[in-house]
Design an enzyme around this catalytic site. Structure first.
Site, PDB file in Angstrom:
ATOM      1  N   VAL A  83       0.828  -1.208   0.000  1.00 26.31           N
ATOM      2  CA  VAL A  83       0.000   0.000   0.000  1.00 26.31           C
ATOM      3  C   VAL A  83       0.858   1.253   0.000  1.00 26.31           C
ATOM      4  CG1 VAL A  83      -1.712   1.321   1.324  1.00 26.31           C
ATOM      5  CG2 VAL A  83      -1.950  -1.151   1.093  1.00 26.31           C
ATOM      6  N   ALA A  84       1.960   1.205   0.794  1.00 27.95           N
ATOM      7  CA  ALA A  84       2.844   2.369   0.872  1.00 27.95           C
ATOM      8  C   ALA A  84       3.544   2.636  -0.455  1.00 27.95           C
ATOM      9  CB  ALA A  84       3.882   2.157   1.973  1.00 27.95           C
ATOM     10  N   ILE A 138       2.298   2.293  -3.438  1.00 28.34           N
ATOM     11  CA  ILE A 138       1.392   2.768  -4.502  1.00 28.34           C
ATOM     12  C   ILE A 138       1.222   4.281  -4.403  1.00 28.34           C
ATOM     13  CG2 ILE A 138      -0.975   2.673  -5.367  1.00 28.34           C
ATOM     14  CD1 ILE A 138      -1.076  -0.221  -4.309  1.00 28.34           C
ATOM     15  N   GLU A 151      -0.900   6.789  -4.464  1.00 22.39           N
ATOM     16  CA  GLU A 151      -2.343   6.988  -4.532  1.00 22.39           C
ATOM     17  C   GLU A 151      -2.759   8.393  -4.972  1.00 22.39           C
ATOM     18  OE1 GLU A 151      -0.509   7.480  -0.673  1.00 22.39           O
ATOM     19  OE2 GLU A 151      -1.026   5.596  -1.617  1.00 22.39           O
ATOM     20  N   ASP A 179      -8.480  20.045 -42.513  1.00 27.07           N
ATOM     21  CA  ASP A 179      -9.397  20.480 -43.562  1.00 27.07           C
ATOM     22  C   ASP A 179      -8.850  21.784 -44.141  1.00 27.07           C
ATOM     23  OD1 ASP A 179     -11.715  20.567 -45.119  1.00 27.07           O
ATOM     24  OD2 ASP A 179     -12.747  21.817 -43.668  1.00 27.07           O
ATOM     25  N   ASP A 205     -14.909  21.105 -39.929  1.00 29.12           N
ATOM     26  CA  ASP A 205     -16.015  21.972 -39.533  1.00 29.12           C
ATOM     27  C   ASP A 205     -17.371  21.472 -40.010  1.00 29.12           C
ATOM     28  OD1 ASP A 205     -15.667  22.367 -42.203  1.00 29.12           O
ATOM     29  OD2 ASP A 205     -15.515  24.552 -42.127  1.00 29.12           O
ATOM     30  N   ASP A 239     -16.917  15.899 -41.896  1.00 28.81           N
ATOM     31  CA  ASP A 239     -15.700  15.704 -41.101  1.00 28.81           C
ATOM     32  C   ASP A 239     -15.961  14.932 -39.815  1.00 28.81           C
ATOM     33  OD1 ASP A 239     -14.096  17.306 -42.861  1.00 28.81           O
ATOM     34  OD2 ASP A 239     -15.007  19.089 -41.981  1.00 28.81           O
TER      35      ASP A 239
END
Length: 810
Positions: free
Chosen positions: A337-338, A340, A342, A384, A734, A738
């Site tokens: 846990v330590a 990771i 978080e 475009d 636009d 597209d």
């Protein structure tokens, strides 16, 4: 399926409300009579009620399907498919269990022990809410597509005209009447032109920058969308003329229906962003390392939870201590846990949120947070042309007038890229008042013109045909007419005051509408002196054929000789080679039939105007005065932006539905291609590209590429192939055409000003200023954010591991 004569429609067994539709009939490649025969209908009487019911059972309603989106629970579960999120979820559960277990062991549970798991849970919940909201928002592109459909149509059925039939009730074979301002309700074959000219604005579907002239004549069966000049498509708008049409495709079988399907398919195949892929790899590696190290830590301490009995100094028996085994297991889990980080999801979300704020200050409005870092990884920009690389505003670039003698021409370069009369100037313009020849060009441009220009929210917009609006802007740059009578002059505050003055001096009393045969428009005007004259503008070659004289600089008129004709055609060829759209100007003073005509319907000359077939004879023996070249000009800052892309290792490909020659000229001008570069192998139409054997090898070419006359499926296929080849693709657009490619691209970028709602909803980012250079600035910002996040991920990961090692002595 219907027979050739149309008698077999609906005669099959019907087991559902909608059966599979018959094979598409290429109505655009067949004559009108053959189309009517195939659909079993007459343009005069339309379908009968029984025919309509039979065909509706086959084709269903004329509406786009509702694709059922994923459920809210599936969207929530999808947010926990990320490897790092799953690790954090497991870590939070284990932390919660350990905190609870320690509290049970000690007889009292401290609230601080639950802070860490609660914070992790809170981060994951917020992350899931944001993800679900974004996924749910993606379906709005399909809803926006439905909004551009017509709601009503004027239909002929049972020999009666129904003016307001709900458009969803149309079926193939229906006869529909269209007029100016109508939105086309289905894909239809033009069977009869009521007006001499029919123009439709279909740029949002095909990418064409100009309104398209339509005809009722058949075209080749293999024509592309742009080439189907006898077809009108659902969702496009009539800007000039009226006609009678025959419905050929409805609902999902229309071109806009195909776009709807492509958007849906693209939304189903969205991939993880580059950062998410790297975070998944990081999460998998982290899981493996933590698992191995924690297992080693637990195994190293096996001797402490096995109590051995020794005989003569040798272990002979042992007792298993469950309490010690659990204790060391808790230590191993606590280490996991330590290790990771978080806080990583919160940090990433915060960085992306701050990035969206910075990009908004540069006119790039981010709709989805992950697109911020995706921009930083972009390797190819598919852009475009119309409205992105260009201004999407027609402007006169060159003016050619007659000289002081028959064998001389004068050339003027015109600056300006917008509809603002104050944008740019005319180079080498004569000082003082305009000469007679220039005044005649200005008069024709101002009076033989139905467009206007208005100022809206600090920008100038065209009302009417873009080319005509550009001519009125040219007149303002040329200056006011040189007349002695100033009493009719309008207030100086008018935007088009010079044009208005010309119209006050020469009042229009009749209009000879443009048609595709003579390719010109004429107006008969009555000047203050009471003199009638005809002013004409149109295709240069056609006006020259109907002209027998030219007007010189001083206003004198001389015969149009072969030398003058050749010079004018040479100037036309040069401007056409530069992809300019050319218009010529001519006039006629001798109008004996209209000498006493003043718009009176009872006058004998009025009958001549009622029949367009007479217009060619009226527009004979003209006096040619000059020509102009117009274009949709490139944005001034685009060239530098493309150079910046090249320096940053980003390739630029232009994909447009517009004309090939026009697109090539623009690409040369903005630096996609060099000024003298041989582009025969780098410029293809969409159809030519689809016929290539090794498309991926073609796309790997160095430098820029151009794809013109591209349909929606062509754009989507190019984006798909680039992604398969490992490129990170940004797509700009636009129009409705597209939207599928915008949805499929790693990051879709829509235009905020000229963009349709369909394109905006399908995109990840919207440009507030429709400017290509804004994309380049946003890519630079995205790279900075991406690099900062990578650095922070390394820091927080190393920080977690260093704390782990210091705290636990590993």
């Amino acid at each position: 399926m219907m027979g050739k004569g149309g008698e077999d429609y609906g005669k099959q067994e019907v087991s559902s409300s909608k059966m599979s539709a018959p094979e598409v009939f290429p109505a655009w490649g067949r004559e009108v009579q053959e189309c009517e025969k195939h659909y079993g209908v007459s343009r005069r009487s339309g379908l009968s009620s029984s025919d309509v019911e039979k065909r509706r059972k086959i084709y269903g309603l004329n509406e786009l399907e509702n694709h059922e989106g994923p459920s809210i629970w599936s969207l929530i579960l999808e947010q926990f498919q990320d490897t790092l999120v799953r690790i954090l979820l497991v870590a939070a559960v284990i932390s919660f269990v350990l905190a609870w277990y320690d509290g049970e062991e000690g007889g009292e549970t401290e609230i601080t022990a639950f802070v860490e798991p609660l914070v992790i849970f809170l981060i994951l919940i917020v992350n899931a809410i944001v993800g679900v909201w974004q996924e749910n928002n993606a379906e709005k592109a399909l809803e926006a597509l439905k909004e551009i459909q017509s709601e009503q149509a004027a239909v002929i059925r049972n020999n009666k005209r129904i003016p307001n039939l709900p458009a969803k009730e149309l079926v193939p074979g229906d006869i529909v009447e269209l007029k100016v301002g109508d939105k086309v309700p289905a894909d239809m074959r033009v069977v009869e032109l009521i007006s001499s000219t029919l123009r439709l604005e279909q740029g949002s579907l095909t990418g064409e920058s100009e309104a398209v002239n339509k005809t009722n004549k058949a075209v080749p069966e293999d024509a592309d969308i742009q080439g189907k000049r006898c077809m009108v498509f659902a969702g496009t708008t009539v800007v000039n003329g009226n006609c009678i049409c025959l419905v050929t495709q409805t609902g999902m079988e229309t071109e806009i229906g195909k776009v709807h399907t492509q958007i849906h398919v693209a939304s189903q195949s969205e991939e993880d962003t580059p950062l998410k892929k790297k975070l998944n790899e990081f999460g998998e590696a982290l899981t493996m390392i933590i698992g191995v190290v924690c297992a080693l830590v637990w195994l190293i301490n096996v001797k402490y939870f096995l109590d051995w009995e020794y005989v003569d100094g040798w272990p002979s028996n042992f007792k298993f201590s469950f309490e010690k085994c659990t204790y060391y297991f808790e230590i191993a889990v606590a280490l996991a846990v330590a290790a990771i980080p978080e806080g990583l999801p919160a940090v990433i979300t915060t960085c992306l949120a701050l990035g969206t704020r910075k990009m908004a200050q540069k006119n790039a409005l981010v709709r989805k947070l992950p697109s911020v870092e995706t921009l930083g990884c972009t390797t190819v920009i598919c852009s475009d042309k119309t409205g992105t690389l260009t201004t999407n505003q027609m402007a006169v670039a060159k003016l050619v007038a007659m000289g002081s003698r028959a064998g001389a021409l004068r050339h003027f370069r015109v600056d300006g890229t917008t509809y603002s009369p104050f944008d740019g100037k005319i180079h080498d313009w004569p000082c003082g008042r305009m000469d007679a020849n220039l005044q005649m060009i200005a008069k024709i441009s101002a009076v033989c013109n139905d467009a206007g220009v208005a100022q809206s929210e600090h920008k100038y917009v065209a009302n009417g045909m873009p080319t005509e609006a550009a001519l009125k802007v040219l007149v303002e740059k040329m200056g006011p007419p040189a007349v002695d009578d100033d009493r009719s002059f309008s207030s100086s505050g008018d935007l088009l005051r010079c044009c208005q003055r010309w119209n006050e001096n020469d009042r229009r009393i009749a209009t000879l509408e443009f048609d595709r045969d003579r390719k010109s428009m004429g107006v008969i005007v009555n000047s203050h002196s009471g003199k009638k004259s005809l002013l004409v503008k149109g295709a240069v070659e056609n006006l020259l054929e109907r002209s027998n004289s030219i007007q010189l600089l001083d206003g004198s008129v001389v015969a149009l000789g072969d030398n003058s004709r050749s010079l004018i055609l040479q100037a036309l060829h040069e401007m056409s080679s530069d992809a300019l759209r050319c218009l010529g100007f001519a006039y006629k003073d001798e109008l004996p039939d209209f000498a006493t005509y003043d718009g009176d319907e009872n006058h004998p000359a009025h009958g001549l105007l009622l029949n367009p077939a007479n217009y060619s004879s009226i527009e004979r023996n003209l006096t040619f005065v000059g020509l102009v070249g117009l274009r949709d000009p490139p944005r001034t800052e685009v060239r530098q932006a493309i150079e910046d892309c090249r320096a940053a290792g980003i390739r630029v490909m232009v994909i447009t539905g517009d004309n090939k020659n026009t697109a090539e000229a623009i690409c040369h001008e903005i630096g996609v291609f060099g000024p003298n570069e041989d582009i025969r192998s780098k410029s293809l139409t969409g159809k030519e590209f689809m016929e290539l054997r090794d498309q991926k090898a073609y796309l790997r070419q160095n430098g820029g590429l151009l794809f013109s006359r591209a349909e929606p499926r062509h754009k989507q296929e190019i984006v798909r192939l680039l992604k398969e080849d490992g490129e990170v693709v940004a797509m700009t657009g636009d129009g409705v055409n597209d939207a599928p490619a915008l949805k499929l691209a790693d990051i879709g970028i829509a235009m905020g000003i000229a963009g349709t709602e369909v394109a905006k909803e399908a995109s990840d980012m919207v440009l507030a200023d429709d400017n290509f250079s804004t994309i380049v600035a946003a890519v630079g910002e995205g790279r900075s954010i991406y690099n900062n996040m990578k650095a922070f991920i390394r820091f927080i990961s190393l920080h977690s591991w260093s704390l782990w090692s210091v705290t636990d002595g590993i």
